[in-house]
Design a protein around this motif. Structure first.
Motif, short mmCIF file in Angstrom:
data_model
loop_
_atom_site.label_atom_id
_atom_site.label_comp_id
_atom_site.label_asym_id
_atom_site.label_seq_id
_atom_site.Cartn_x
_atom_site.Cartn_y
_atom_site.Cartn_z
N ARG A 162 44.53 38.39 34.76
CA ARG A 162 44.58 39.76 35.28
C ARG A 162 45.70 39.91 36.32
N ASN A 163 46.18 41.13 36.44
CA ASN A 163 47.14 41.46 37.48
C ASN A 163 46.74 42.80 38.12
N LEU A 164 47.50 43.22 39.08
CA LEU A 164 47.21 44.49 39.76
C LEU A 164 48.37 45.44 39.54
N ASP A 166 49.38 49.92 39.12
CA ASP A 166 48.94 51.26 39.53
C ASP A 166 47.87 51.80 38.57
N ASP A 167 48.04 51.50 37.28
CA ASP A 167 47.12 52.08 36.30
C ASP A 167 45.75 51.38 36.26
N ASN A 168 45.67 50.13 36.76
CA ASN A 168 44.36 49.46 36.72
C ASN A 168 43.76 49.27 38.11
N ASP A 169 44.42 49.79 39.12
CA ASP A 169 43.94 49.65 40.49
C ASP A 169 42.47 50.07 40.67
N PRO A 170 42.07 51.23 40.11
CA PRO A 170 40.67 51.65 40.30
C PRO A 170 39.65 50.70 39.67
N ARG A 171 40.09 49.91 38.69
CA ARG A 171 39.16 49.02 38.01
C ARG A 171 38.96 47.69 38.73
N TRP A 172 39.68 47.50 39.83
CA TRP A 172 39.51 46.31 40.63
C TRP A 172 38.32 46.50 41.57
N ALA A 173 37.15 46.47 40.96
CA ALA A 173 35.89 46.63 41.69
C ALA A 173 34.77 46.13 40.79
N VAL A 174 33.60 45.92 41.35
CA VAL A 174 32.46 45.52 40.52
C VAL A 174 32.00 46.73 39.71
N LYS A 175 31.28 46.47 38.64
CA LYS A 175 30.86 47.55 37.74
C LYS A 175 29.99 48.59 38.44
N LYS A 176 29.22 48.13 39.41
CA LYS A 176 28.37 49.06 40.16
C LYS A 176 29.20 50.09 40.90
N ASP A 177 30.46 49.72 41.22
CA ASP A 177 31.37 50.63 41.92
C ASP A 177 32.38 51.26 40.98
N GLY A 178 32.13 51.14 39.66
CA GLY A 178 33.01 51.75 38.68
C GLY A 178 34.14 50.87 38.21
N GLY A 179 34.09 49.58 38.54
CA GLY A 179 35.16 48.68 38.16
C GLY A 179 34.85 47.84 36.94
N ASP A 180 35.65 46.79 36.73
CA ASP A 180 35.54 45.94 35.54
C ASP A 180 34.71 44.68 35.74
N LYS A 199 42.02 41.32 45.16
CA LYS A 199 42.86 42.51 45.00
C LYS A 199 43.86 42.61 46.15
N ASN A 200 43.40 42.41 47.37
CA ASN A 200 44.29 42.46 48.53
C ASN A 200 45.36 41.38 48.44
N ALA A 201 44.97 40.20 47.95
CA ALA A 201 45.92 39.11 47.81
C ALA A 201 47.02 39.47 46.81
N LEU A 202 46.63 40.14 45.73
CA LEU A 202 47.62 40.56 44.73
C LEU A 202 48.55 41.64 45.27
N ILE A 203 48.05 42.44 46.19
CA ILE A 203 48.92 43.42 46.85
C ILE A 203 50.04 42.69 47.58
N VAL A 204 49.68 41.60 48.25
CA VAL A 204 50.68 40.79 48.96
C VAL A 204 51.67 40.18 47.97
N VAL A 205 51.13 39.58 46.90
CA VAL A 205 51.98 38.95 45.89
C VAL A 205 52.94 39.95 45.28
N ASN A 206 52.43 41.12 44.92
CA ASN A 206 53.28 42.15 44.31
C ASN A 206 54.35 42.64 45.28
N ASP A 207 53.98 42.77 46.54
CA ASP A 207 54.95 43.26 47.53
C ASP A 207 56.04 42.23 47.81
N LEU A 208 55.65 40.96 47.84
CA LEU A 208 56.64 39.91 48.06
C LEU A 208 57.58 39.78 46.87
#
Length: 214
Positions: A162-164, A166-180, A199-208
């Motif tokens: 998996r990666n992070l 813009d189009d899959n950002d909302p799915r980075w959550a547990v199913k109870k919160d509407g995610g995958d 998810k936060n770690a991938l934000i760092v990776v993507n920004d770097l």
């Protein structure tokens, strides 16, 4: 015949005992230092191998031909450290193959586990995809939150590939919160915390981006 000066005799005895004790302590210290000197390289090598074995769980060694322990990038930017849940600099261990970036391995922290901090080891490919995730330290409830461990369930394998974006950002959550991502019966807080941390770690990776490998 009575000793005319018992106090002097006692003092001599005390000094003699103290001298013997000092000599014994000195010899013990020399022996311990000698043993440490002899065994230190083996201990260091064992610790190094243990760390590399752990690394291979999130980024198989077949993907790289260098020593990641000798190719590192230390992150000190406060904004990044906040996303990584750390108050201390975070080291990224960089893997290469044929002198080309092959991935990076680092630790992030979920500060909001049910019973405290959850330490997560993450491997990522240069394109930002996750190569592997392992939980390396936590205090979650046995039988419930501890299912984040690979030897308790296969849940962490849901992150592989998996990666992070813009189009899959909302799915980075547990199913109870509407995610995958699945949650555990009776223990939603733990997986929610881990998903959020990754998810936060991938934000760092993507920004770097490519700077991670410079």
């Amino acid at each position: 015949m009575t000793n005319p000066n018992p106090s002097q005799s006692l003092i001599k005895t005390m000094f003699s005992s103290a001298g013997k004790l000092t000599f014994f302590v000195f010899i013990s210290i020399i022996l311990l230092l000698s043993i440490r000197y002899v065994t230190a390289p083996e201990i260091q090598q064992a610790e190094r191998q243990t760390l590399l074995n752990t690394f291979s769980e999130v980024l198989p060694s077949t993907y790289y031909d260098n020593d990641p322990l000798k190719n590192t990038k230390v992150i000190t930017d406060p904004a990044y450290l906040k996303l990584l849940g750390s108050s201390e600099p975070v080291t990224f261990y960089r893997a290469t193959k044929n002198n080309q970036p092959a991935g990076a391995i680092f630790t992030t922290i979920a500060p909001n586990g049910y019973s405290g901090k959850i330490y997560v080891l993450i491997g990522v490919f240069p394109d930002g995809r996750i190569s592997g995730v392992r939980i390396i330290k936590h205090t979650e409830t046995p039988g419930l939150g501890d299912k984040v461990e690979i030897n308790k369930s296969k849940w962490v394998l849901e992150f592989d590939g998996r990666n992070l974006r813009d189009d899959n950002d909302p799915r980075w959550a547990v199913k109870k919160d509407g995610g995958d991502f699945d949650q555990f019966t009776g223990a939603t807080i733990t997986p929610r915390a881990v998903v959020g941390a990754i998810k936060n770690a991938l934000i760092v990776v993507n920004d770097l981006g490519e700077r991670l490998y410079e």
